[in-house]
Design a protein around this motif. Sequence first.
Motif: not given
Length: 439
Positions: A220-227, A247-251, A373-383
């Motif tokens: 949630s927006d509140t949860g992301q602020d706390l994080a 999500f990652t970039q926004g957080l 799959v893990m390489e795609d997510w990692f190298t794309s900046g998803a996580a």
Amino acid sequence: MSLALLFGAAGSHPASWLHRGSRLAPPTDLAAYVSTARTAERGLFDLFFIADTPAARTENLHVWSRFPLFMNVLEPVTLLTAVAGATSRIGLGGTVSTSFSEPYNVARQFASLDHLSGGRAAWNVVTSANDYAARNFGHAKLAPHAERYRRAGEFVDVVRRLWDSWDDGAFVLDRDRGLYFDPAAQHAVHHDGAFFKVDGALNIARPPQGHPVIIAAGASDTGQDLAARTAEVVFSSNPSIEAARDFTQGLKARMARFGRAPSEMKVLAGLPIVLAETDAEAADDYARLQELVHPDVGRYRLGMDLETDLSDLPLDEPIPEDRIPKSANFHKGFFDDILRLIRDGNPTLREVYLCYERGRKTITGGPNRIADVMEDWFTSGAADGFMLQFHIMPRGLDLFVERVVPELQRRGLMRSAYAGATLRDHLGLRRPSRGERNP
């Protein structure tokens, strides 16, 4: 990439315990935890993680008897202390709720775990998400979402101040001077806030990591602020690379509002896995797991996160719009995920519960597909890494360590040895100085 393991004795799928290839052992069996943690440590994982809620289900037991979520589990800090003695490098993370605990107790517990493990402790900050827990602590139901997060924010602030209630090296043990500790090195906490009053200091030295690592998972927006203000590891739950990257970039962009740099946080995407020697074998295993989900479990599990009762609805008809709540009070991310499924093609209730996986979709495949799959997510900046959840345990983890880890190392995506001794070392997080960012 950073890797964490979410422990499940038989696996993380709701029907894992029914699959003939999984371990059928009581979750109170310490040997299963130790064996799993040692395997993950052999695979150079950053973190061994225990999820928790302080409650047993007391209603609809005919359903929970088929899906025994948190119905027979060990208290996390006690458990992780035992695991600490059987491991030497892997980080040890556990969930403790800010809604049903006190800052002093939590600060003392995780400081103790950090000392006993040589600097490997991590606290997963949650506000709890079920009324079973609320009723165990004198409340009819959970406090409203916003109030729980205000309490959590104050809770974390007080815990961090308590971890700093002594300077590093305060306990000098000087026989010549007859001085056990330096009196000037104590910094008592005097806190009088909206939720807590604390006046004192911890009766334990500052933790080896300075502060045990703080974990959060708010969507949630509140949860992301706390994080963004407090967390150093965040568990994310997103169904696609694009959503995860947003999500990652926004957080991380939020962190600047709290004087923090993006490098001070690792976002780990939840990754449920069915791993086998071949893609076909993995697909067969997953199909079998889905077949083993009892309709009562599927319907109730969906209703739990949609925050409504679906028990009277037919399985092979769509969920009526008027049965869907307007908003979530428990898990906003899971709630929104269900809404997307319901409104995508008018599926039946059965089709929705068979598709719903609390965020990420299960990845099935052999070692190379999982690594891809893990390489795609990692190298794309998803996580920055992954919270791995194996649907068939211990087989899935064993095969991952034997086959996927070497492939990730070959691709230059994973360490070949631990470079340090503490969890902060593994994650590349600096050790905070005393008083840093404390209110």
